[in-house]
Write an enzyme that holds these catalytic residues in place. Structure first.
Site, short mmCIF file in Angstrom:
data_model
loop_
_atom_site.label_atom_id
_atom_site.label_comp_id
_atom_site.label_asym_id
_atom_site.label_seq_id
_atom_site.Cartn_x
_atom_site.Cartn_y
_atom_site.Cartn_z
N ASN A 9 0.97 -1.23 -0.02
CA ASN A 9 0.03 -0.15 0.07
C ASN A 9 0.82 1.14 0.11
OD1 ASN A 9 -1.79 2.11 0.49
ND2 ASN A 9 -2.55 1.36 2.57
N LYS A 11 -0.13 4.10 -0.43
CA LYS A 11 -0.58 5.39 0.32
C LYS A 11 -0.34 6.60 -0.81
CE LYS A 11 -0.28 3.48 4.75
NZ LYS A 11 -0.37 3.54 6.18
N HIS A 92 -10.09 0.70 4.69
CA HIS A 92 -8.77 0.83 5.34
C HIS A 92 -8.99 1.94 6.54
CE1 HIS A 92 -4.78 2.32 6.08
NE2 HIS A 92 -4.30 1.42 5.58
N GLU A 94 -7.50 4.59 7.69
CA GLU A 94 -7.44 5.95 7.19
C GLU A 94 -8.82 6.38 6.70
OE1 GLU A 94 -3.58 5.57 5.37
OE2 GLU A 94 -2.87 4.92 7.18
N GLU A 164 -5.86 -5.32 10.19
CA GLU A 164 -4.91 -4.27 10.69
C GLU A 164 -5.28 -3.81 11.87
OE1 GLU A 164 -2.82 -3.04 6.61
OE2 GLU A 164 -4.67 -1.85 7.04
N GLY A 170 1.54 2.30 10.93
CA GLY A 170 2.33 3.37 10.76
C GLY A 170 2.85 3.96 12.16
N SER A 210 2.80 -2.09 10.69
CA SER A 210 4.24 -1.93 10.87
C SER A 210 4.77 -3.16 10.71
CB SER A 210 4.36 -1.31 12.72
OG SER A 210 3.81 -0.10 12.60
C1 PEP Z 1 -1.49 0.14 6.12
O1 PEP Z 1 -1.58 1.36 5.95
O2 PEP Z 1 -1.87 -0.73 5.29
C2 PEP Z 1 -0.04 -0.48 6.73
C3 PEP Z 1 0.09 -1.87 6.94
O3 PEP Z 1 0.89 0.48 7.06
P1 PEP Z 1 2.07 0.32 7.81
O4 PEP Z 1 2.86 -0.94 7.39
O5 PEP Z 1 3.02 1.55 7.47
O6 PEP Z 1 1.92 0.19 9.18
#
Ligand code: PEP
Length: 248
Positions: A9, A11, A92, A94, A164, A170, A210
């Site tokens: 992703n 982003k 997601h 976000e 997630e 993040g 992460s």
């Molecule tokens: C994500 O936003 O889908 C994600 C997993 O981000 P990160 O790996 O940066 O935590």
């Protein structure tokens, strides 16, 4: 079909030049034992489509549920299909948080993607407070039940789920392999209850939050983890290569 997947992703990151460099680097990943899906921003879909190694798949980060019309700034599933997009991230955290997307709206997006032959990567996960209250399983379960209540086992055959935990996205904090496994097992049981044993056995469940070069192998080794959805670490070629190679 249940399979191992690592999805990137990107982003709202990269431009034509930096994306080109990363795509050229991705071409050096050989013999991946999993399906690698790259989800760039809309503006980079065309570049990614032409530069992506032939054994990788193209994904999108968003879709609007309507087939066409007066939705300024939005992109439909048929437009994604036209760009040879095979996967699309939905739900997601976000988008839930910053764009107030509801389970019902996410369900509409999934319907539209499925009718265009695009596989939704449905994200679900609890925030830190819910985890601390020990309500994380019921939180994720209700996200899944609310979103998929009107779907049949036939409809959801291709759906992929990404667990997630919001507190891990993040932040550098990651779920332990045991925390991931506990939730993935729960998700598979919910799927079995909703759609039956075959659907549950066929479901690919990815972990995201992460996930990095130094923790991917231990998370991916858990029996109900079928790969990962990778944010920040997917922008760093060396880090992403290790993650892809850890998924087998
Ligand atoms: C994500 O936003 O889908 C994600 C997993 O981000 P990160 O790996 O940066 O935590």
């Amino acid at each position: 079909m249940r399979k191992k997947i690592v999805a990137a992703n990107w982003k709202m990151n990269l431009n034509q030049s930096t994306a080109n460099t990363l795509l050229e680097g991705l071409a050096t990943i050989e013999n991946a034992a999993c399906e690698v899906v790259i989800c760039p921003s809309f503006t980079l879909l065309s570049t990614a489509q032409s530069k992506l190694p032939s054994n990788f798949s193209l994904g999108a980060q968003n879709v609007h549920p309507a087939p066409e019309g007066a939705f300024t700034g939005e992109v439909s599933a048929s437009m994604l299909k036209d760009m040879k997009v095979k996967y699309c991230i939905v739900g997601h955290s976000e988008r839930r948080e910053y764009f107030a997307e509801t389970d019902a709206f996410i369900a509409e997006k999934i319907k539209s993607l499925l009718s265009n032959g695009i596989t939704p990567i449905f994200c679900c996960g609890e925030n830190l407070q819910i985890r601390q209250n020990n309500s994380h399983q019921s939180c994720v379960e209700s996200q899944i039940r609310n979103t998929f209540s009107l779907f049949t086992a036939k409809d959801i055959e291709s759906v992929v789920i990404a667990y997630e935990p919001v507190w891990a996205i993040g932040t550098g904090m990651t779920a332990s392999p045991e925390q991931a496994e506990e939730m993935h097992l729960h998700i598979r049981q919910v799927w079995k209850d909703m759609f039956g044993e075959t659907a549950a056995a066929q479901l690919s469940i990815l972990y995201g939050g992460s996930c990095k070069a130094d923790n991917a192998a231990s998370i991916f080794a858990m029996p109900n983890v079928d790969g990962g959805l990778i944010g920040g670490a997917s922008l760093k070629l060396d880090e992403f290569k290790v993650i892809v190679n850890a998924c087998k």
